[in-house]
Design a protein around this motif. Structure first.
Motif, short mmCIF file in Angstrom:
data_model
loop_
_atom_site.label_atom_id
_atom_site.label_comp_id
_atom_site.label_asym_id
_atom_site.label_seq_id
_atom_site.Cartn_x
_atom_site.Cartn_y
_atom_site.Cartn_z
N CYS B 272 49.53 33.70 42.44
CA CYS B 272 49.01 34.32 43.66
C CYS B 272 49.28 35.80 43.69
CB CYS B 272 49.58 33.62 44.89
SG CYS B 272 49.08 31.89 44.95
N GLY B 273 50.31 36.25 43.01
CA GLY B 273 50.57 37.69 42.91
C GLY B 273 49.42 38.38 42.20
N THR B 274 49.01 37.78 41.08
CA THR B 274 47.88 38.32 40.32
C THR B 274 46.61 38.28 41.16
OG1 THR B 274 48.90 37.35 38.36
CG2 THR B 274 46.66 38.17 38.11
N ILE B 275 46.41 37.18 41.88
CA ILE B 275 45.20 37.03 42.69
C ILE B 275 45.15 38.12 43.77
CG2 ILE B 275 43.94 35.54 44.28
CD1 ILE B 275 45.13 33.13 42.79
N LYS B 276 46.29 38.37 44.41
CA LYS B 276 46.30 39.40 45.46
C LYS B 276 45.99 40.78 44.88
CE LYS B 276 50.21 37.63 47.34
NZ LYS B 276 51.37 37.45 48.23
N GLU B 277 46.44 41.03 43.68
CA GLU B 277 46.15 42.28 42.97
C GLU B 277 44.64 42.44 42.81
OE1 GLU B 277 48.90 44.07 41.87
OE2 GLU B 277 47.55 45.67 41.20
N VAL B 278 43.96 41.37 42.37
CA VAL B 278 42.51 41.42 42.17
C VAL B 278 41.78 41.56 43.50
CG1 VAL B 278 40.50 40.12 41.33
CG2 VAL B 278 42.62 40.12 40.01
N GLY B 354 45.41 28.25 33.16
CA GLY B 354 46.82 28.43 32.89
C GLY B 354 47.55 27.23 32.34
N LEU B 355 46.83 26.17 31.92
CA LEU B 355 47.55 25.00 31.41
C LEU B 355 48.32 25.35 30.14
CD1 LEU B 355 44.99 22.07 31.89
CD2 LEU B 355 46.68 22.98 33.47
N GLY B 356 49.51 24.80 30.02
CA GLY B 356 50.31 25.06 28.84
C GLY B 356 50.73 26.50 28.72
N GLY B 357 50.73 27.22 29.82
CA GLY B 357 51.20 28.60 29.82
C GLY B 357 50.18 29.63 29.42
N ARG B 358 48.89 29.23 29.30
CA ARG B 358 47.88 30.25 28.96
C ARG B 358 47.83 31.27 30.08
NH1 ARG B 358 42.63 28.44 26.01
NH2 ARG B 358 44.35 27.93 24.63
N ASP B 359 47.94 32.51 29.71
CA ASP B 359 48.04 33.61 30.66
C ASP B 359 46.85 33.67 31.61
OD1 ASP B 359 49.42 36.86 29.72
OD2 ASP B 359 49.89 35.43 31.33
N ILE B 360 47.13 33.83 32.90
CA ILE B 360 46.05 34.07 33.86
C ILE B 360 46.10 35.56 34.18
CG2 ILE B 360 45.07 33.46 36.09
CD1 ILE B 360 46.58 30.83 35.95
N THR B 361 45.11 36.29 33.69
CA THR B 361 45.12 37.74 33.81
C THR B 361 44.24 38.18 34.97
OG1 THR B 361 43.20 37.95 32.37
CG2 THR B 361 45.39 37.98 31.32
N LEU B 362 44.22 39.49 35.22
CA LEU B 362 43.34 40.04 36.25
C LEU B 362 41.89 39.67 35.92
CD1 LEU B 362 44.99 43.58 36.38
CD2 LEU B 362 45.29 41.77 38.06
N GLU B 363 41.56 39.70 34.62
CA GLU B 363 40.19 39.37 34.21
C GLU B 363 39.88 37.90 34.50
OE1 GLU B 363 41.26 43.02 32.75
OE2 GLU B 363 42.29 41.18 32.13
N VAL B 368 36.95 33.95 37.97
CA VAL B 368 36.88 32.90 39.00
C VAL B 368 35.97 33.35 40.14
CG1 VAL B 368 38.18 31.60 40.73
CG2 VAL B 368 39.16 31.97 38.47
N PHE B 369 36.15 34.59 40.60
CA PHE B 369 35.29 35.08 41.68
C PHE B 369 33.83 35.09 41.24
CE2 PHE B 369 37.80 35.82 45.23
CZ PHE B 369 38.95 36.53 44.96
N ARG B 370 33.63 35.42 39.94
CA ARG B 370 32.26 35.47 39.42
C ARG B 370 31.64 34.08 39.41
NH1 ARG B 370 33.05 39.61 36.09
NH2 ARG B 370 34.24 38.31 34.64
N ARG B 371 32.45 33.08 39.03
CA ARG B 371 31.89 31.74 38.93
C ARG B 371 31.81 31.02 40.27
NH1 ARG B 371 34.47 28.78 33.56
NH2 ARG B 371 34.53 30.64 32.22
N LEU B 372 32.33 31.68 41.30
CA LEU B 372 32.26 31.07 42.64
C LEU B 372 30.90 31.42 43.25
CD1 LEU B 372 33.60 29.51 44.92
CD2 LEU B 372 34.73 31.63 45.62
N THR B 373 29.88 30.59 42.89
CA THR B 373 28.52 30.85 43.35
C THR B 373 28.11 29.79 44.36
OG1 THR B 373 27.60 29.45 41.62
CG2 THR B 373 27.93 31.79 41.07
#
Lengths: 89, 395, 292
Positions: B272-278, B354-363, B368-373
């Protein structure tokens, strides 16, 4: 909110397992008892009480009629009698 | 007092401040530093707890169960496989209404074996009857442990609490944390006074057999207590704010720029920290976006979620777990919060990341916002690598 | 009704249950200042069906395999409260719950040196779930999961030596006892309680239902197990064999004849010989034979 949880032994009911007896019950003859207390020790229910010679008795509310007390008595002072027999307590 | 400290160490410090009677844990990455720090504190005489090094997590949970039943405050910590190994004890502790507090350093589940962060472990135990609160940063990780004991030991509650913090990200991350002072901890968290305990002075039997005539009411009672606790969380949060000056509102959710948002991402934990940044980045470009952080996963705050998002047209739920063969866990709760109601989002799309620790980046969040159609999707995996997938097994 | 009894009547054990006898003797010997952690099994089920309890001491049941770990937690809590010296802690369970599924927790408890007495009620099978074979089921025993048949004479494995496993942990007191020797059991429990550290007592408890004998035969059956050498009674103190019940050995066939679970062996001299060998080994190992 709490549901059924812990039980206080002082408030716990005890089922009258004496109703399990259908065939035999122990009859304490009070003749040759040496107060060895084996009957009291060996009862699975813990429903044999007594202290001095010839004072041991069974709480028939709980006795299941297993017969181990009669078997262990070194003086054969306990007889297993028919559950039907009256006036033998 | 502010310290720049590793998350695990901060947790160990706050546990020390609560003075548990018995601590018992079994090592598993990434919980290890917490327990090692506690062991060092005991060895230095700074912590008077009985520290029990057990031979498995099943026994770690059993030890704290027995100690809690004897009327002392207890602590344990685990992750992933360890949490699964103690699962039956976890359910047992809740069923026996014992106020155990556990840290779950969230980590992925085998197979394949993976030591990095996702939330599959704690989420998979959601039915157990434990409170589950998720920390976004190490300040919350520290504060939530204090709140956990206060909540668990409340005589109206008497249920165990799992404080979830993302493995490595929070446990091994260094942050500035305002460590609560001991006198304030003592003020907020009184000594534990058990409602019932094993004591020869007043014997009781605990853990009896409950046949069909008695079992169901025990479960109903826990369900009701969880419902009541939604209110207690607000109450405890107010008390916490009074003592420590940090306001966690109702301890249920955190709304960030959701008021006029057209798109909102819902998630739990450090992501959520990353999400708030975006959200900040996109707002600067004039996009009306926001985020909703779930703090209390159990009990799930359906009413609060409804209130927060009923006017938001599109909602993306970002799960760091997956329910294989069905919709993702948080997504299911979100949909349930709105079904049959007068208002609500037109689209609730579910994403897995992020499963298995895959990084969730700003991109990743941008994606996610892009795919939210307008077209709703379910369990859409973000940052998937298709080159690793093949239809048939073989070289 | 005795209100100060530590194990009260009204429980639903089978008539003549050896485990009920032993459990009552154990807690009476340990006294009222005792906390018990109990595994799932016959004893737990027949003594605590909500809202009834047979226990006059603080008692807790958690799961099938963790009484040793739960007891470890109780003991640690008492240490923290400064009360351990005045309160005994007993962990107890059946043979399966102790030696199979509970072996890990037991080993941990012994290794960590907790001041706990572990009592194993050995009726030699998973009785509560229907007489299934456990690791402590003796060789050639007929159980529901090691049944005798045209191709089998019962359990094909020897009895798991749990007392020896406990001994290997280096604890200061390991003993075997029997419901057929109630005074000996009482003495052993009292002695164990007086020692600090982990202790293990394994009690042979005949089961009229699972072993198939008339309820009033508990004593002869239990005694024959000891007198044939099949269930040696011994005490190890600080790793050294301090005491054993010496016997005038009876042939194992007498023991096998006394119960239905060995009935299939009676016209099978080859199998009886194998069991006699087991008994003879015990007699030699523990020097059980009474000196002439």
């Amino acid at each position: 909110m709490f549901g059924p949880l812990n039980v206080n032994p002082l408030k716990s009911k005890s089922g009258k397992t004496g109703s399990w007896r259908t065939m035999l019950r122990p009859h304490y003859l009070h003749k040759d008892c040496i107060a060895c207390r084996m009957c009291l020790m060996i009862c699975p229910e813990g429903c044999v009480h007594g202290k001095e010679k010839n004072t041991f008795w069974v709480d028939y509310n709980f006795c299941k009629g297993c017969g181990v007390c009669a078997d262990i008595c070194p003086k054969k002072d306990i007889a297993m009698v028919s559950e039907e027999s009256k006036g033998k307590d | 007092m502010k310290q720049f400290v590793e998350g695990s160490h901060a947790v160990a410090e706050i546990i020390k401040a609560t003075n548990p009677g018995v601590i018992s844990a079994y090592p598993i990455t990434p919980q290890t530093h917490i327990v090692e720090d506690l062991a060092q504190m005991v060895a230095n005489g700074q912590l008077k707890s009985q520290f029990v090094n057990v031979e498995s997590e099943h026994s770690a949970a059993s030890v704290v169960l027995g100690a809690s039943a004897t009327g002392v405050r207890v602590y344990t910590a685990t992750s992933s496989q360890g949490l699964f190994y103690m699962q039956e004890v976890v359910f047992n502790i809740a069923g026996m209404r014992l106020p155990v507090v556990m840290t779950c350093a969230n980590r992925a589940i085998s197979a394949p074996i993976n030591i990095w962060n996702d939330q599959q472990d704690s989420i998979s135990l959601r039915d157990a009857g434990w409170f589950q609160i998720y920390a976004e940063d190490n300040q919350e990780a520290v504060d939530f442990h204090l709140i956990a004991y206060r909540l668990a030991e409340d005589k109206r509650v008497m249920l165990p609490v799992m404080v979830c913090m993302d493995g490595f990200i929070l446990t091994h991350g260094m942050e500035t944390v305002d460590m609560p002072e001991q006198d304030k901890v003592n003020k907020f968290l009184p000594n534990y006074k058990p409602l019932y305990k094993l004591d020869p002075a007043s014997p009781i039997s605990m853990g009896l057999l409950a046949d069909p005539d008695y079992y169901m009411e025990t479960r109903f009672a826990i369900q009701e207590t969880m419902k009541e606790s939604i209110g207690y969380l607000s109450e405890i949060s107010r008390e916490f704010n009074t003592v420590f000056g940090r306001d966690y509102k109702d301890l249920l959710v955190e709304e960030y720029q959701t008021k006029d948002a057209e798109k909102v991402i819902v998630a739990m934990g450090s992501v959520c920290g990353t999400i708030k940044e975006v959200v900040d980045q996109q707002r600067a470009k004039g996009k009306k976006v926001g985020s909703l952080r779930i703090i209390s996963y159990r009990p799930f705050p359906y009413a609060r979620v409804y209130e927060a998002l009923k006017d938001v047209p599109r909602v993306a739920v970002l799960d760091k777990a997956v329910s294989l063969g069905a919709y993702a866990p948080i997504a299911v709760e979100m949909k349930a919060a709105f079904y049959g109601k007068k208002k609500g989002p037109k689209v609730i799309s579910s994403f897995v990341a992020g499963l298995g620790g895959r990084d969730i980046t700003l991109e990743s969040i941008d994606e996610v916002f892009r795919r939210l159609t307008v077209k709703e999707v379910n369990s859409d995996f973000i940052d998937l690598k298709p080159e690793l997938l093949k239809e048939e097994y073989g070289d | 009704m005795e209100t100060n009894a530590l194990f009260r009547p009204g429980h639903t054990a089978c008539a003549g249950c050896g485990q009920a006898i032993a459990a009552r003797l154990v807690i009476e010997a340990a006294g009222a200042n005792t906390i018990i952690a109990n595994n799932t099994g016959c004893l737990e089920v027949f003594s605590t069906k909500y809202p009834e309890t047979a226990w006059g001491v603080p008692w807790i049941h958690s799961l099938f395999e963790n009484s040793a770990a739960v007891a470890s937690g109780v003991e640690a809590a008492l240490k923290f409260l400064g009360k351990k010296d005045s309160i005994n802690v007993i962990a107890q369970g059946g043979d399966g719950g102790t030696g199979d599924i509970g072996l890990q927790a037991l080993s941990g408890m012994l290794e960590r040196g907790h001041d706990i007495l572990y009592v194993c009620y050995d009726n030699e099978a998973y009785m509560n779930t229907g007489i299934q074979r456990s690791g402590l089921t003796p060789f050639d025993t007929n159980t529901t999961t090691s049944p005798m048949g045209s191709g089998s004479s019962g359990n094909i494995r020897p009895k798991k030596p749990v007392p020896e496993i406990c001994l290997a942990h280096g604890i200061s007191y390991v003993a075997t006892a029997s419901a057929g020797f109630p005074q000996d059991l009482t003495r052993k429990v009292k002695k164990a309680i007086s020692i600090k550290g982990p202790k293990y007592i394994q009690v042979h408890v005949p089961c009229p239902l699972g072993w198939r004998y008339e309820t009033n035969q508990m004593l002869p059956v239990a005694k024959l197990a000891v007198e044939t050498g099949l269930y040696p009674l011994f005490e190890y103190e600080n790793g050294v064999l301090a005491n054993r019940k010496q016997i005038v050995p009876k042939p194992v066939e007498e023991y096998l004849k006394s119960q239905g679970r060995f009935k299939h062996l009676l016209n099978n001299p080859e199998e009886i010989k194998k069991i006699q060998d087991i008994a003879d080994n015990n007699i030699k190992k523990y020097n059980l034979k009474v000196e002439a």
